[in-house]
Design an enzyme around this catalytic site. Structure first.
Site, PDB file in Angstrom:
ATOM      1  N   ALA A 238       0.839  -1.212   0.000  1.00 22.55           N
ATOM      2  CA  ALA A 238       0.000   0.000   0.000  1.00 22.55           C
ATOM      3  C   ALA A 238       0.872   1.260   0.000  1.00 22.55           C
ATOM      4  O   ALA A 238       1.070   1.862  -1.055  1.00 22.55           O
ATOM      5  CB  ALA A 238      -0.950  -0.027   1.178  1.00 22.55           C
ATOM      6  N   ARG A 239       1.424   1.598   1.143  1.00 17.52           N
ATOM      7  CA  ARG A 239       2.300   2.770   1.247  1.00 17.52           C
ATOM      8  C   ARG A 239       3.281   2.569   2.385  1.00 17.52           C
ATOM      9  O   ARG A 239       2.907   2.090   3.473  1.00 17.52           O
ATOM     10  CB  ARG A 239       1.492   4.041   1.537  1.00 17.52           C
ATOM     11  CG  ARG A 239       0.724   4.612   0.357  1.00 17.52           C
ATOM     12  CD  ARG A 239       1.661   5.201  -0.706  1.00 17.52           C
ATOM     13  NE  ARG A 239       0.961   5.804  -1.804  1.00 17.52           N
ATOM     14  CZ  ARG A 239       0.726   5.218  -2.990  1.00 17.52           C
ATOM     15  NH1 ARG A 239       1.141   3.997  -3.227  1.00 17.52           N
ATOM     16  NH2 ARG A 239       0.103   5.883  -3.948  1.00 17.52           N
ATOM     17  N   ASP A 263       6.519  -3.907  -0.958  1.00 15.43           N
ATOM     18  CA  ASP A 263       6.646  -3.219  -2.248  1.00 15.43           C
ATOM     19  C   ASP A 263       6.730  -1.708  -2.029  1.00 15.43           C
ATOM     20  O   ASP A 263       6.956  -0.966  -2.971  1.00 15.43           O
ATOM     21  CB  ASP A 263       5.413  -3.556  -3.114  1.00 15.43           C
ATOM     22  CG  ASP A 263       5.500  -2.988  -4.527  1.00 15.43           C
ATOM     23  OD1 ASP A 263       6.557  -3.177  -5.171  1.00 15.43           O
ATOM     24  OD2 ASP A 263       4.527  -2.383  -5.004  1.00 15.43           O
ATOM     25  N   GLU A 268      11.262   6.427  -1.112  1.00 17.15           N
ATOM     26  CA  GLU A 268      11.127   5.903  -2.482  1.00 17.15           C
ATOM     27  C   GLU A 268      11.522   6.989  -3.464  1.00 17.15           C
ATOM     28  O   GLU A 268      11.082   8.134  -3.295  1.00 17.15           O
ATOM     29  CB  GLU A 268       9.686   5.470  -2.749  1.00 17.15           C
ATOM     30  CG  GLU A 268       9.255   4.302  -1.920  1.00 17.15           C
ATOM     31  CD  GLU A 268       7.861   3.783  -2.311  1.00 17.15           C
ATOM     32  OE1 GLU A 268       7.310   4.262  -3.331  1.00 17.15           O
ATOM     33  OE2 GLU A 268       7.338   2.927  -1.607  1.00 17.15           O
ATOM     34  N   HIS A 286       8.160  -0.899  -5.589  1.00 19.91           N
ATOM     35  CA  HIS A 286       6.879  -0.205  -5.828  1.00 19.91           C
ATOM     36  C   HIS A 286       6.385  -0.438  -7.266  1.00 19.91           C
ATOM     37  O   HIS A 286       6.292   0.509  -8.075  1.00 19.91           O
ATOM     38  CB  HIS A 286       7.007   1.297  -5.542  1.00 19.91           C
ATOM     39  CG  HIS A 286       5.663   1.946  -5.313  1.00 19.91           C
ATOM     40  ND1 HIS A 286       5.419   2.913  -4.390  1.00 19.91           N
ATOM     41  CD2 HIS A 286       4.456   1.726  -5.904  1.00 19.91           C
ATOM     42  CE1 HIS A 286       4.150   3.279  -4.420  1.00 19.91           C
ATOM     43  NE2 HIS A 286       3.539   2.573  -5.344  1.00 19.91           N
ATOM     44  N   ILE A 287       6.057  -1.701  -7.545  1.00 20.60           N
ATOM     45  CA  ILE A 287       5.615  -2.043  -8.906  1.00 20.60           C
ATOM     46  C   ILE A 287       4.240  -2.714  -8.885  1.00 20.60           C
ATOM     47  O   ILE A 287       3.909  -3.490  -9.781  1.00 20.60           O
ATOM     48  CB  ILE A 287       6.647  -2.951  -9.627  1.00 20.60           C
ATOM     49  CG1 ILE A 287       7.005  -4.179  -8.765  1.00 20.60           C
ATOM     50  CG2 ILE A 287       7.894  -2.153 -10.001  1.00 20.60           C
ATOM     51  CD1 ILE A 287       7.790  -5.249  -9.512  1.00 20.60           C
ATOM     52  N   GLY A 288       3.445  -2.410  -7.841  1.00 17.28           N
ATOM     53  CA  GLY A 288       2.133  -3.058  -7.702  1.00 17.28           C
ATOM     54  C   GLY A 288       1.268  -2.950  -8.944  1.00 17.28           C
ATOM     55  O   GLY A 288       0.621  -3.907  -9.350  1.00 17.28           O
ATOM     56  N   SER A 289       1.251  -1.789  -9.571  1.00 18.57           N
ATOM     57  CA  SER A 289       0.359  -1.608 -10.731  1.00 18.57           C
ATOM     58  C   SER A 289       1.104  -1.734 -12.055  1.00 18.57           C
ATOM     59  O   SER A 289       0.539  -1.409 -13.109  1.00 18.57           O
ATOM     60  CB  SER A 289      -0.325  -0.235 -10.631  1.00 18.57           C
ATOM     61  OG  SER A 289       0.633   0.787 -10.448  1.00 18.57           O
TER      62      SER A 289
HETATM   63  C1  DGY Z   1      -0.885   4.113  -7.036  1.00 20.90           C
HETATM   64  O1  DGY Z   1      -1.583   4.172  -8.052  1.00 20.90           O
HETATM   65  O2  DGY Z   1      -1.162   4.743  -6.023  1.00 20.90           O
HETATM   66  C2  DGY Z   1       0.324   3.265  -7.106  1.00 20.90           C
HETATM   67  O3  DGY Z   1       0.948   3.164  -5.886  1.00 20.90           O
HETATM   68  C3  DGY Z   1       1.291   3.763  -8.152  1.00 20.90           C
HETATM   69  O4  DGY Z   1       1.633   5.065  -7.930  1.00 20.90           O
END
Ligand code: DGY
Length: 319
Positions: A238-239, A263, A268, A286-289
């Site tokens: 998430a964050r 992630d 970052e 940070h590659i979730g999406s």
């Molecule tokens: C989001 O969409 O918030 C993802 O973390 C990519 O920035």
């Protein structure tokens, strides 16, 4: 009719850029370097709209100094924690995001983190890759089984709900904490907890899916980690701001947590070098999406919001 002048601050998917270039008078950042806040402020007089990513910061100071020509910030992200929404609203700037379209990809990645952490992916990959795999026994590289275990989901929004479905598919018992209980049909059998105090002690696996807001900042403290069962696995897609990273490190070092999959980090890009000394922390940048399909969908959703705005309508994802 003159096309609105649009600043796309990062290198988006090809399909997004083709469409944007067709419909707007675009400036595209082909080099993909990150602009500083000062550059964003000083160049804002050249544009009617900005299509930024999570890498650009629109805090109160930036919002106050943006040129009045900027009418809309159409984020290419669901998270808008780097936008000061009240400050931008005070300036009369419309802000949108891209919900829904990245839920599948992000939940997939959260699952990868969970499985990778539970089944010792970092350690196992290194052994084989470095030619050090010279031994096997039933006692070798034993991990924690996901099927049958209890997963605690913090934040049952769009991504949390997809995560819950995937977890059910793996035979997990799904529990969740959310500010509000979901309607029963959306719960799909998941068990609601009205407090973290109730959820954490039963979460063999804990996965965060809530936004970073002033209320959720650093809610995973040493005390919260201590509430988890011994040998729990912690997952954050998430964050980074949700977590006290020193407390997470202590929970890993002490063996309180069996493993973690991360992630997202407080810093970052870069992450936390102290995590790298622990093979039981499985990390991604940070590659979730970051799938081809999702990047197109995020770009199109941001453009849909801009199209609506410049057609005089309320954008679907106006915050
Ligand atoms: C989001 O969409 O918030 C993802 O973390 C990519 O920035």
């Amino acid at each position: 009719m003159t096309k609105p002048r649009l600043w796309i601050t990062r290198r988006l998917s090809d399909a997004t850029l083709v469409r944007a270039d067709r419909d707007y008078d675009c400036e595209i950042n082909h080099d993909d370097r990150v602009y500083s806040s000062d550059e964003i402020i000083s160049r804002s007089k050249e544009f009617d709209a900005i299509l930024p990513c999570h890498s650009e910061i629109f805090n109160a100071d930036v919002a106050a100094r943006l040129d009045p020509r900027i009418k809309i910030i159409a984020n290419h992200s669901v998270g808008t924690d780097r936008c000061d929404l009240p400050a931008l609203a005070a300036k009369g700037i419309t802000v949108t995001n891209t919900p829904d379209v990245l839920s599948d990809a992000t939940a997939e990645l959260a699952f990868l983190l969970m499985l990778g952490a539970a089944r010792r992916a970092v350690e196992g990959d290194a052994l084989v890759r470095q030619g050090r795999w010279d031994f096997w026994s039933p006692a070798f590289m034993v991990g924690k089984q996901v099927s049958g275990a209890r997963i605690g989901i913090v934040g049952m929004g769009r991504v949390g709900q997809v995560m819950a479905k995937r977890a059910s598919g793996f035979g997990m018992q799904v529990h969740y904490y959310n500010r509000r209980r979901l309607p029963v049909e959306l719960e799909a059998g998941a068990q609601y907890h009205d407090s973290l105090d109730s959820l954490l002690p039963i979460a063999d696996f804990l996965s965060l899916h809530c936004p970073a807001t002033p209320d959720t900042t650093v809610f995973m403290t040493a005390e919260r980690f201590a509430q988890l069962p011994d040998g729990a696995v912690f997952v954050n897609s998430a964050r980074g701001a949700l977590v006290d990273e020193a407390a997470l490190l202590s929970a890993i070092s002490s063996g309180k947590l069996l493993a973690a999959g991360l992630d997202c980090f407080v810093t970052e890009p870069g992450g936390n070098p102290a995590f790298a000394t622990h093979d039981n922390i499985f990390m991604l940048p940070h590659i979730g999406s970051a799938t081809r399909e999702t990047r197109d969908a995020m770009g199109f959703r941001a453009l849909d919001n801009l199209d609506a705005f410049f057609a005089g309508q309320e954008p679907r994802d106006k915050l």
